[in-house]
Motif scaffolding. Structure first.
Motif, short mmCIF file in Angstrom:
data_model
loop_
_atom_site.label_atom_id
_atom_site.label_comp_id
_atom_site.label_asym_id
_atom_site.label_seq_id
_atom_site.Cartn_x
_atom_site.Cartn_y
_atom_site.Cartn_z
N HIS A 31 38.45 13.37 -5.45
CA HIS A 31 37.88 14.73 -5.65
C HIS A 31 37.22 15.02 -6.74
CE1 HIS A 31 37.79 18.92 -3.98
NE2 HIS A 31 38.17 19.31 -5.42
N LEU A 32 37.92 14.95 -7.77
CA LEU A 32 37.31 15.35 -8.96
C LEU A 32 36.11 14.46 -9.40
CD1 LEU A 32 40.59 15.47 -11.33
CD2 LEU A 32 39.24 17.10 -10.44
N LEU A 33 35.89 13.21 -8.87
CA LEU A 33 34.52 12.61 -9.24
C LEU A 33 33.51 13.15 -8.58
CD1 LEU A 33 35.87 8.91 -9.11
CD2 LEU A 33 35.13 10.18 -11.23
N GLN A 34 33.90 13.52 -7.25
CA GLN A 34 32.75 14.05 -6.41
C GLN A 34 32.55 15.62 -6.86
OE1 GLN A 34 33.88 14.31 -2.06
NE2 GLN A 34 31.90 15.13 -1.68
N GLU A 35 33.44 16.45 -7.18
CA GLU A 35 33.13 17.53 -7.68
C GLU A 35 32.54 17.79 -8.80
OE1 GLU A 35 34.09 22.20 -7.52
OE2 GLU A 35 34.37 20.49 -5.95
N LEU A 36 32.65 17.07 -9.74
CA LEU A 36 32.07 17.09 -11.20
C LEU A 36 30.97 16.18 -11.16
CD1 LEU A 36 35.19 17.38 -13.25
CD2 LEU A 36 33.97 19.29 -12.69
N GLU A 37 30.79 15.22 -10.17
CA GLU A 37 29.85 14.14 -10.04
C GLU A 37 29.77 13.25 -11.60
OE1 GLU A 37 25.99 16.57 -9.61
OE2 GLU A 37 26.47 16.80 -7.52
N VAL A 38 30.77 12.77 -11.98
CA VAL A 38 30.85 11.93 -12.90
C VAL A 38 31.32 10.69 -12.57
CG1 VAL A 38 31.67 13.93 -14.51
CG2 VAL A 38 33.24 12.70 -13.22
N ASN A 39 30.96 9.60 -13.55
CA ASN A 39 31.49 8.17 -13.25
C ASN A 39 32.64 7.91 -13.88
OD1 ASN A 39 31.60 5.30 -13.57
ND2 ASN A 39 29.55 5.48 -13.07
N PRO A 40 33.77 7.25 -13.32
CA PRO A 40 35.15 7.06 -13.82
C PRO A 40 35.24 6.53 -15.12
CG PRO A 40 34.63 5.77 -11.73
CD PRO A 40 33.62 6.67 -11.72
N SER A 41 34.23 5.55 -15.16
CA SER A 41 33.88 4.79 -16.57
C SER A 41 33.65 5.59 -17.64
CB SER A 41 33.05 3.73 -16.42
OG SER A 41 31.91 4.11 -16.16
#
Length: 690
Positions: A187-197
């Protein structure tokens, strides 16, 4: 900095997710205790009749019920749903019959914030790390599995002054997803549009913050908190009673060192009174409280500070007022026409009066008093004390005096008019809201006079430190002794706590004079401050009050994280009163004797000074012995007067020989035996009537 290179050394990292509890902040208590503190705060602010653990379990069961129903963990339950569930359970038991959901929600959240901030301290190592990262333009987000909304966390961050470090807060209760289950990370990755790496997850929970974050491709940084976990577990062990007693022990030691003001340990009784007064006013939704002079001045100061310290919503604060009055002034404004006036207070407290003293109660000047006496040709009886004066021939003769009758009517009418102007200055609608007064108490004579002044058209309710007398009981002039009372019946607690009413009166004295009457000037009152009374206040009482107030502020802080209910407070306060009374040092007794010299009666027979003699208790020696054997607590007021009496007679050796420890343990033993025999009723008064 220990962890900085782990982040800055990885050029791919530009975003940081950081856990909240035990990463950004630590608690001084176990998490369960935080919810119990929340319960205490909500009970106090909403005036609930529940015990701390009752509300705690209502919230706990509501959370578990919703979690089971929705097949989630309790920290994934929507915060608003939890509030509504708790509200519904309370309204179904009529606890919140006059409280709207929106008002309840506001207090629910504010209590969550306060309960957390009361027991939190910053993890300085993490904070320094975040400050360094912020200065290097990293985007920092707080990510927590917590049962409240992000708004609560944001307010806590503001409280600590670190909200500028955090871009946004993500709480499991808002999103209904958690780090624990791993569902929050996508959810956080989608919400903030960030790459986990590009993200570093920092936390103390290896499973939720490290393992689950790695499973979603995050870089991680583990911050161990084994020391804090041990402390939290250690803090879970213990009891409210031990915590409460620990605070009292610190207070006792502080108030009994050589630098402390003598008898300052009485501050505990005043703190408990103010706390109970605040709760009672909140419970009854009372908007205005009038502290009566002069003992009410120090109590008002304490009440205002208490409200400032604990209040969760300033717009709901109780308005406190200081009403200058006295038995004499309140009697004057409540006088009826001469044939209907019964002088209830004078008859009860001062039945034997001289003609001069009786007339002086009306604040007549000497010229009028002389004219009345000369008109009646009673010069020989002017200063002679007459038994039952108001039933005497002299009083009947007095009622034939035209000078007296004219002066009497002029006095009562001008006083009523002046008092009406004074009351109007407070901008309170007494006829619709009633009048609520706070005072040291004992009987409530001024309450009776105020009720008579309003001709029974205004409810006048008294909230007192204690009650030792009962007037005619009526619903529209109800009264409560919040620390001790003889109404509806007397208990062991009451007998001990009413032991030294005279000392309480002096410790709560004010630095201004007594109100004699009222006027139409801007000052509203005519006052008189006896020279001896003023001298004793300035030299002895004022320093004690200053010391007590500092102790009071420390007490409020010390009790912030301690959960307690009325019955626990009553038991501990009673034992405290027993100890400081029986084991009073020579210095304390000497101080009490000094300040008793400043006592001045501005009504009745106008005496000054106070005799703390046990004489009135010792007339019947056989009855005295029998009472001590069967109910020693009933003689506690007499026991407290023995030392001052012996010191006044300079019999110090006899005072030293008093078997105080034996008396103390016998009173406790007698109490224990009675409690075991009458167990079914021994707890009734303070569990069901307060």
């Amino acid at each position: 900095m220990r962890y900085l290179n782990s982040i800055t050394g990885n050029s791919a990292i530009n975003t940081v997710f950081v856990d909240f509890f035990d990463t950004i902040v630590h608690r001084t208590v176990h998490p369960n205790q935080v919810l119990r503190i929340w319960s205490k705060l909500l009970i106090r602010e909403l005036g609930l009749k529940l015990k701390v653990d009752q509300l705690y379990f209502i919230r706990k069961d509501s959370s578990e019920f919703l979690a089971k129903k929705q097949e989630k963990k309790y920290w994934e339950i929507d915060y608003n749903e939890l509030i509504t569930e708790v509200y519904n359970r309370l309204t179904s038991t009529l606890e919140l019959k006059n409280t709207t959901l929106s008002r309840f929600k506001a207090y629910f959240e504010l209590a969550d914030i306060r309960s957390e901030t009361n027991v939190q301290y910053l993890n300085t190592e993490t904070i320094n790390l975040l400050k360094e990262l912020k200065s290097k333009n990293y985007q920092i987000y707080c990510v927590t599995d917590f049962y409240t909304s992000y708004k609560v966390i944001e307010e806590i961050l503001k409280f600590h002054g670190i909200d500028n470090l955090i871009e946004a807060v993500f709480s499991s209760a808002d999103i209904q997803k958690s780090k624990y289950s791993g569902t929050l990370y996508p959810h956080l990755l989608q919400e903030l549009e960030v790459n986990p790496s590009n993200v570093m997850m920092i936390g103390d929970n290896y499973s939720s913050d490290i393992k689950n974050a790695k499973n979603h491709g995050f870089e991680t940084l583990y911050i161990s908190n084994k020391k804090e976990l041990k402390t939290a577990f250690k803090n879970l062990i213990g009891s409210d009673r031990k915590d409460y007693r620990k605070v009292l022990k610190c207070l006792y030691n502080h108030c009994n060192n050589k630098e402390a003001a003598a008898n300052s340990d009485y501050i505990l009784f005043y703190m408990v009174y103010v706390e109970r007064l605040y709760h009672q006013l909140k419970k009854e939704r009372i908007n205005d409280i009038f502290f009566l002079s002069r003992e009410g001045l120090f109590l008002k100061k304490m009440f205002d500070y208490y409200q400032e310290h604990f209040s969760l919503r300033r717009e709901d604060n109780i308005r406190s007022h200081y009403l200058k009055t006295s038995r004499q002034a309140s009697m004057l404004v409540s006088l009826k026409e001469i044939e209907n006036e019964e002088y209830t207070f004078l008859k009860r407290k001062y039945p034997d009066l001289s003609l001069n003293h009786f007339l002086s109660n009306f604040t007549f000047n000497e010229e009028i008093i002389s004219s009345i006496i000369n008109e009646l040709q009673l010069e020989d009886l002017e200063h002679k004390v007459i038994d039952n004066f108001l039933d005497s021939e002299v009083y009947e003769q007095l009622k034939t005096s035209k000078i007296f009758l004219n002066a009497y009517d002029r006095k009562r009418l001008t006083q009523q008019k002046a008092f009406a102007t004074y009351l109007a200055s407070f901008n309170v609608d007494f006829y619709n809201e009633g009048m609520h007064i706070a005072d040291i108490g004992w009987g409530g004579s001024m309450q009776e006079s105020l009720f008579d002044y309003f001709e029974g058209k205004v409810e006048v309710h008294g909230h007192y430190l204690g009650l030792t007398e009962i007037y005619a009981i009526q619903k529209n002039k109800a009264r409560w002794g919040l620390n001790f009372s003889i109404f509806p019946y007397t208990t062991y607690f009451d007998n001990i706590l009413r032991g030294n009413t005279e000392l309480n009166e002096q410790l709560l004295s004010a630095g201004h004079g007594s109100t004699l009457s009222y006027n139409q000037l801007e000052s509203y009152t005519n006052e008189y401050h006896h020279d001896v009374e003023k001298k004793v206040y300035d030299e002895h009482i004022s320093p004690i009050q200053e010391f007590m107030f500092e102790c009071y502020k420390d007490l409020l802080v010390a009790f912030d994280s301690v959960c307690y209910d009325d019955i626990l407070v009553q038991k501990q306060m009673t034992d405290y009163a027993l100890r400081i009374g029986l084991f009073a040092s020579k210095r304390k007794v000497a101080s009490a004797m000094k300040i008793s010299k400043g006592f001045y009666t501005n009504v009745g027979n106008f005496t000054s000074g106070m005799q703390m003699s046990p004489g009135k208790y010792t007339n019947d020696k056989l009855k005295l012995l029998k009472t001590f054997i069967l109910s020693p607590d009933m003689l506690f007021p007499a026991l407290l007067r023995i030392k001052p009496y012996l010191y006044s007679k300079k019999k110090y050796f006899l005072a030293y020989l008093m078997p105080n420890w034996a008396i103390y343990y016998y009173i406790k033993f007698n109490r224990a035996i009675k409690r075991s025999i009458f167990q079914k009723i021994s707890r009734f008064k303070y569990e069901h009537l307060k």
